[in-house]
Design a protein around this motif. Structure first.
Motif, PDB file in Angstrom:
ATOM      1  N   SER A  68       0.843  -1.183   0.000  1.00 19.16           N
ATOM      2  CA  SER A  68       0.000   0.000   0.000  1.00 19.16           C
ATOM      3  C   SER A  68       0.881   1.237   0.000  1.00 19.16           C
ATOM      4  O   SER A  68       1.919   1.273   0.654  1.00 19.16           O
ATOM      5  N   ALA A  69       0.460   2.226  -0.758  1.00 15.62           N
ATOM      6  CA  ALA A  69       1.212   3.481  -0.779  1.00 15.62           C
ATOM      7  C   ALA A  69       1.222   4.103   0.611  1.00 15.62           C
ATOM      8  O   ALA A  69       0.265   3.990   1.378  1.00 15.62           O
ATOM      9  N   GLU A  70       2.320   4.757   0.962  1.00 13.35           N
ATOM     10  CA  GLU A  70       2.443   5.418   2.256  1.00 13.35           C
ATOM     11  C   GLU A  70       1.589   6.669   2.340  1.00 13.35           C
ATOM     12  O   GLU A  70       1.329   7.182   3.416  1.00 13.35           O
ATOM     13  N   GLY A  71       1.184   7.143   1.202  1.00 19.77           N
ATOM     14  CA  GLY A  71       0.333   8.324   1.109  1.00 19.77           C
ATOM     15  C   GLY A  71      -0.033   8.505  -0.344  1.00 19.77           C
ATOM     16  O   GLY A  71       0.434   7.785  -1.223  1.00 19.77           O
ATOM     17  N   LEU A  72      -0.862   9.458  -0.613  1.00 20.95           N
ATOM     18  CA  LEU A  72      -1.278   9.724  -1.983  1.00 20.95           C
ATOM     19  C   LEU A  72      -0.064  10.076  -2.832  1.00 20.95           C
ATOM     20  O   LEU A  72       0.719  10.968  -2.493  1.00 20.95           O
ATOM     21  N   GLY A  73       0.126   9.344  -3.955  1.00 22.47           N
ATOM     22  CA  GLY A  73       1.260   9.601  -4.816  1.00 22.47           C
ATOM     23  C   GLY A  73       2.596   9.280  -4.190  1.00 22.47           C
ATOM     24  O   GLY A  73       3.630   9.814  -4.597  1.00 22.47           O
ATOM     25  N   LYS A  74       2.614   8.391  -3.196  1.00 21.59           N
ATOM     26  CA  LYS A  74       3.846   8.101  -2.450  1.00 21.59           C
ATOM     27  C   LYS A  74       4.014   6.596  -2.318  1.00 21.59           C
ATOM     28  O   LYS A  74       3.829   6.000  -1.269  1.00 21.59           O
ATOM     29  N   PHE A  75       4.348   5.952  -3.456  1.00 24.18           N
ATOM     30  CA  PHE A  75       4.633   4.523  -3.445  1.00 24.18           C
ATOM     31  C   PHE A  75       5.999   4.320  -2.786  1.00 24.18           C
ATOM     32  O   PHE A  75       6.870   5.200  -2.863  1.00 24.18           O
ATOM     33  N   PRO A  76       6.211   3.151  -2.139  1.00 25.71           N
ATOM     34  CA  PRO A  76       7.424   2.999  -1.320  1.00 25.71           C
ATOM     35  C   PRO A  76       8.741   3.246  -2.049  1.00 25.71           C
ATOM     36  O   PRO A  76       9.662   3.803  -1.485  1.00 25.71           O
ATOM     37  N   ASP A  77       8.853   2.796  -3.299  1.00 27.74           N
ATOM     38  CA  ASP A  77      10.102   2.973  -4.028  1.00 27.74           C
ATOM     39  C   ASP A  77       9.875   3.869  -5.234  1.00 27.74           C
ATOM     40  O   ASP A  77       8.740   4.159  -5.618  1.00 27.74           O
ATOM     41  N   THR A  78      10.962   4.285  -5.856  1.00 24.22           N
ATOM     42  CA  THR A  78      10.860   5.160  -7.019  1.00 24.22           C
ATOM     43  C   THR A  78      10.457   4.402  -8.269  1.00 24.22           C
ATOM     44  O   THR A  78      10.183   5.001  -9.300  1.00 24.22           O
ATOM     45  N   ASN A  79      10.413   3.075  -8.203  1.00 23.61           N
ATOM     46  CA  ASN A  79      10.071   2.222  -9.331  1.00 23.61           C
ATOM     47  C   ASN A  79       9.122   1.145  -8.841  1.00 23.61           C
ATOM     48  O   ASN A  79       9.306   0.580  -7.766  1.00 23.61           O
ATOM     49  N   ILE A  80       8.076   0.850  -9.627  1.00 18.59           N
ATOM     50  CA  ILE A  80       7.049  -0.103  -9.196  1.00 18.59           C
ATOM     51  C   ILE A  80       7.661  -1.475  -8.953  1.00 18.59           C
ATOM     52  O   ILE A  80       7.404  -2.123  -7.928  1.00 18.59           O
ATOM     53  N   ALA A  81       8.474  -1.954  -9.902  1.00 18.99           N
ATOM     54  CA  ALA A  81       9.057  -3.290  -9.759  1.00 18.99           C
ATOM     55  C   ALA A  81       9.950  -3.385  -8.535  1.00 18.99           C
ATOM     56  O   ALA A  81       9.985  -4.418  -7.858  1.00 18.99           O
ATOM     57  N   GLU A  82      10.669  -2.310  -8.218  1.00 16.57           N
ATOM     58  CA  GLU A  82      11.569  -2.347  -7.072  1.00 16.57           C
ATOM     59  C   GLU A  82      10.798  -2.411  -5.757  1.00 16.57           C
ATOM     60  O   GLU A  82      11.305  -2.920  -4.754  1.00 16.57           O
ATOM     61  N   SER A  83       9.565  -1.901  -5.731  1.00 17.53           N
ATOM     62  CA  SER A  83       8.723  -2.101  -4.552  1.00 17.53           C
ATOM     63  C   SER A  83       8.237  -3.543  -4.475  1.00 17.53           C
ATOM     64  O   SER A  83       8.195  -4.150  -3.394  1.00 17.53           O
ATOM     65  N   LEU A  84       7.875  -4.121  -5.615  1.00 19.86           N
ATOM     66  CA  LEU A  84       7.360  -5.489  -5.621  1.00 19.86           C
ATOM     67  C   LEU A  84       8.417  -6.488  -5.166  1.00 19.86           C
ATOM     68  O   LEU A  84       8.079  -7.533  -4.595  1.00 19.86           O
ATOM     69  N   GLN A  85       9.694  -6.203  -5.391  1.00 20.44           N
ATOM     70  CA  GLN A  85      10.726  -7.160  -5.007  1.00 20.44           C
ATOM     71  C   GLN A  85      10.847  -7.303  -3.494  1.00 20.44           C
ATOM     72  O   GLN A  85      11.499  -8.226  -3.012  1.00 20.44           O
ATOM     73  N   ARG A  86      10.231  -6.406  -2.720  1.00 21.16           N
ATOM     74  CA  ARG A  86      10.259  -6.547  -1.261  1.00 21.16           C
ATOM     75  C   ARG A  86       9.327  -7.663  -0.788  1.00 21.16           C
ATOM     76  O   ARG A  86       9.361  -8.050   0.377  1.00 21.16           O
ATOM     77  N   ILE A  87       8.479  -8.168  -1.702  1.00 21.85           N
ATOM     78  CA  ILE A  87       7.538  -9.243  -1.377  1.00 21.85           C
ATOM     79  C   ILE A  87       8.256 -10.589  -1.427  1.00 21.85           C
ATOM     80  O   ILE A  87       9.083 -10.827  -2.312  1.00 21.85           O
TER      81      ILE A  87
END
Length: 954
Positions: A68-87
């Protein structure tokens, strides 16, 4: 503030606060009471994000993770795939240092279905892969990764189904204004570029209507330094010219020789623009309409200047020394030396629009109708291509194991630094030498219609929910592979004509891979591809080729046909010139899919206090493929050089076009059970069938030839009769929770994938070929019969054949201290019968690319005004290609890779914050090797990236 000071500032902030994570990781699937609709709560802090994640994970049925985004327009990483790799179980592939594709539980991008707001979006690739780097991370409000298959999920993902969510104004519930911006600093290139995001969301009409509009604009100027051999070629030792002494200590019968070497620098410009709009209206408490769409433009322009040597044939080598496994350690070479300019682009435009009605006709029934359309276009022109200029000379190759070096004698170095030494060689725009790495123009379109229903009886006893629905989609994708034919591509081959000095430019190789292959010469010239091809296609260049044709000591690679008196007239008659024409390996695939499903959810208690939830369902899928492609016809063959044939193919009306259709049906059952012996302990079990469809390119009934060389004549064909991959899967997981935000979990999974597609080979005799002008190598080639006019061709086609078994364990945990410090970590370990190793046979036709272990760890610290995180990711060595697309043989392995990313932010007040981000702050490198560890293939460094920015939300 200097660039180096910014890096030091980031390092100081990270180290002093032991920081890291701001990732709202969520491991969740639908609850038994509301399994079809998970309300993804957008949180504004790390702690609240983790709390929501833990609640969803604890209450889910089956295996599903979320972010989940930390806030509006504030996804955890600067790249979508790089956030998914934390899973857990998710790994990524990078392009230019940015995450592009994902692998889930060992299955690569073609085995994962990616949806946006529950809809299929056409991909800009020629296949089924979804490029995550196409879209800005600010666009995404949440992501769910479904690992267990359920009936209501769209089929296609043996690895997973990933759903990306974007913001909805009525879900936000109030007016929102957001502006964020940052300066991105690329360490390798030294360039600073802007990235901006703005969003306005308004609630009007007494709260019944919501309107949202957002714009994102991003630029990046990057630099990648790299060196490679592009693969190792198995060769019979009888063809090797060994050095004196014990040069074959392993007494092997097959040697592995390097294909080539290239060392240089790629500069790349990326520009991404995204516009999104959403309108929602509540006609009543029971009926909501949503209309949304986006426009995305992504332009990537890359230019590489390289120093290369090409020597993949043993005929030009001597004094060869092998190691015990047959890999070349050193050799002397008499072959090509030159400089190359290579252009690679991704000009992509994607549009999408969707319409959704959410209707609750009764208190127990909810129905959704959704219609969507998306279109993509990636047209290539002179943004892709490559060319070489240089000469032939003598030099040496040394294999150090981890790298390779080319040792040029002083005389060769002097020639490289003398503009008068350079002679013309290959040149083209479009697809590079037919290897599919660039120049493909893609057009795609997807229409989709869905009707989903959820019935939740108020007094159903154990029955809490029934879901049912249907969907229909149409996809149409055309891939035009454009390049010139051999008669243009190799018009100036093999260094026969002097290159004008004004085309040769001074190169900038300062700091190029310092410390890597230190004895390799790097001080070279450069040139501009467009200017070079402009000269080759000009009367001046073609007349220089005429002069070569009349010189008995100069042999053009493409002999002037008798019908022409000048290469000027010959070139004028070549369709497309250096831009080329559509090639026979182009294709079109139309795919129609109809599906319907139903499932039900039951819950109750066992042994008095063991709560249980059971979900069972069935999905029926019908798929129809209509594919078309061209059949390339070989009508002539000659030879101007010892290492390559000059083919002649039928053109125009003589080209045979072919279309074919196929359809298949599948039933996909699923069963998921959750047991809760106590409030703190969950035991989860799931059995289900999933499927993934074959690659689109494999379906096309096309037939095309590869590079034709003595004793190596190959062609490739498609197979529309391919069946889908079908996998039987089961998961078993245990989760234990304590405190407010703490848990540990373990999950075991198994997959048995049937009808795996492999490449089969078949010998075919091609007749009616006019064969003439052969050199010694051609006259000795047993694949040719000049008198009979026949050529023996090895034809490779995709076939359904093998069964792959994959199993693995996912471990994850999270702990948060009361004072704001916390950490999370996960690890995935996998095994399979579909691997490849150094001892695997040379003709092995079956393996799963992407399989490998992975780990992630994040530590974070959060107070009212300060947030920080430090994230580490690691991926073990994995198979990238079973057959190297550059060399045409032998596997390619990507060596283990780790990366550290960081972010710190300070909240000036409730609305405004400033932040500092670092990506790949450890400056990690990417390495690849062949069958054996000492078969060096690739080394590159993209460098770290840093961003300094602000965020304001009101």
């Amino acid at each position: 503030m200097s660039f180096s000071f910014k890096k030091n500032l980031l390092a100081s902030c990270v180290s002093c606060c032991t920081a890291a994570l701001a990732v709202g990781q969520v491991h969740a699937q639908e609850t038994g009471a509301n399994a079809s609709m998970i309300e993804e709560v957008v949180v504004t802090s790390i702690r609240r994000s983790l709390e929501q994640a833990q609640d969803l994970k604890r209450d889910s049925v089956g295996v599903m993770d979320a972010i989940s985004a930390e806030g509006l327009g504030k996804f955890p990483d600067t790249n979508i795939a790089e956030s998914l790799q934390r899973i857990p179980g998710v790994a990524i592939d990078r392009n230019g240092g940015e995450g592009q594709y994902v692998t889930v539980r060992g299955f690569g991008p073609s085995f994962n279905t990616v949806l946006v707001n529950g809809r299929r979006i056409v991909s800009e690739t020629g296949g089924r892969q979804f490029s995550f780097d196409l879209y800005p991370a600010e666009l995404i409000s949440g992501a769910q990764i479904y690992k267990s298959g359920t009936a209501h999920l769209q089929e296609g993902g043996i690895g997973s189904t990933i759903n990306l969510e974007t913001a909805r104004p009525l879900k936000l519930g109030q007016d929102q204004y957001l502006l964020s911006g940052k300066a991105l600093m690329d360490d390798n290139s030294g360039e600073n570029t802007p990235q901006l995001f703005g969003l306005v969301s308004k609630i009007i009409n007494d709260g019944n209507t919501g309107v949202l509009f957002s714009v994102s604009y991003q630029e990046r100027e990057s630099q990648e330094d790299y060196t490679n051999t592009n693969g190792w070629i198995p060769t019979e030792v009888e063809r090797i010219n060994f050095a004196d002494g014990n040069s074959n200590p392993g007494n092997v019968s097959t040697a592995f020789i390097p294909r080539e070497t290239q060392t240089g620098r790629r500069t790349q410009s990326r520009e991404r623009t995204n516009i999104q709009a959403v309108v929602q209206h509540d006609f009543s408490d029971e009926l909501r309409m949503t209309v949304d769409g986006f426009y995305n433009e992504y332009e990537v322009e890359s230019s590489s200047n390289l120093l290369g040597s090409w020597f993949g044939d043993p005929g030009g080598t001597s004094n060869v020394v092998l190691d015990n496994n047959g890999t070349v350690l050193s050799q002397d070479i008499a072959s090509e030396v030159g400089i190359m300019n290579r252009l690679e682009g991704r000009p992509t435009e994607t549009k999408a629009i969707g319409f959704n009605l959410d209707w609750a006709p009764t208190d127990e029934l909810t129905s959704k109708f959704d219609a969507s359309w998306s279109q993509t276009e990636a047209k290539q022109g002179n943004g892709n291509g490559q060319a070489v200029m240089g000469f032939t000379d003598e030099f040496s190759f040394i294999n150090t194991g981890s790298e390779s070096e080319i040792i040029y004698p002083a005389a060769v170095q002097a020639r490289l630094l003398d503009k008068n030494s350079y002679l013309s060689h290959v040149a083209q725009f479009g697809d590079q030498a037919g290897d599919g790495t660039g120049g493909n123009s893609v057009e795609g379109e997807v229409f989709e219609f869905k009707f989903d229903n959820v019935w939740e009886p108020t007094d159903g006893g154990m029955l809490s929910q029934i879901r049912f629905g249907a969907s229909y989609s149409e996809e149409d994708k055309t891939v035009d592979i454009v390049r010139p034919g051999f008669g243009v591509f190799c018009l100036y081959c093999f260094f026969s004509v002097d290159v004008p000095n004004e085309l040769i430019l001074n190169g900038d190789n300062s700091g190029l891979l310092s410390g890597v292959s230190p004895n390799t010469f790097r001080e070279t010239f450069a040139f501009n591809l467009a200017d070079y091809i402009g000269w080759q296609s000009s009367p001046a260049g073609l007349q220089a080729l005429d002069a070569c044709n009349t010189d008995p000591n100069c042999n053009p690679a493409v002999p002037l046909p008798a019908a022409y008196s000048s290469y000027v007239d010959y070139y004028a008659d070549q369709p497309g010139g250096f831009f080329g024409t559509q090639q026979p390996d182009s294709f079109n695939v139309k795919e129609n899919i109809f599906a319907m499903y139903t499932d039900m959810t039951l819950d109750g208690e066992l042994f008095g206090d063991w709560a249980w939830t059971l979900n069972a369902g069935l999905r029926y899928v019908w798929t129809e493929n209509e594919a078309s492609g061209a059949q390339q016809t070989l009508i002539g063959l000659s030879q101007g050089t010892p290492t390559q044939y000059a083919p002649v193919y039928a053109e125009g009306s003589s080209v045979v076009l072919q279309s074919a259709t196929n359809d298949y049906k599948k039933l996909l059952p699923n069963l998921a059970l959750t047991l809760k012996p106590s409030d703190n302990l969950n035991i989860k079990f799931a059995m289900y069938e999933t499927m993934s469809r074959p690659e689109l390119a494999d379906l096309a009934p096309r037939f095309s030839y590869a590079d034709l060389r003595p004793n190596n004549i190959n062609a490739f064909g498609g197979n529309v009769e391919l069946e889908p991959y079908t996998s039987t899967n089961w998961d078993l997981g245990v989760e234990y929770y304590w405190g407010e935000l703490n848990y540990v979990s373990a999950a075991y999974f198994e997959k048995e994938v049937r009808d795996f597609v492999v490449v089969g080979s078949q010998g075919v005799t091609v007749d009616n070929v006019a064969i003439g002008n052969l050199l010694d190598a051609g006259l000795a080639d047993g694949l040719l019969d000049p008198a009979a006019g026949t050529v023996e061709v090895n034809v490779q086609r995709p076939l359904n054949s093998e069964t792959a078994k994959v199993d693995g364990i996912e471990l994850s945990g999270q702990y948060v201290f009361e004072m704001g410090l916390g950490f999370s970590a996960n690890a995935t370990f996998m095994d399979s019968n579909a691997g490849v190793s150094a001892s695997s046979p040379l003709d092995q036709a079956f393996a799963i690319p992407g399989l490998g272990d992975s780990m992630n760890a994040t530590v974070f610290y959060e107070t009212e005004y300060f947030e920080a995180r430090l994230s580490w990711s690691w991926r073990d060595q994995f198979l990238e290609h079973l057959v190297n697309p550059k060399a045409g043989v032998e596997p390619v392995f990507v060596e283990e890779y780790e990366q550290i990313d960081a972010r710190v932010s300070y909240h000036i007040n409730d609305s405004v914050s400033v932040f500092l981000e670092g990506t790949n702050i450890g400056d990690e490198e990417i390495r690849k090797h062949g069958r054996f560890d000492d078969q060096f293939i690739w080394y590159s460094k993209t460098g770290p990236r840093y961003a300094l920015g602000f965020r304001a939300q009101f």
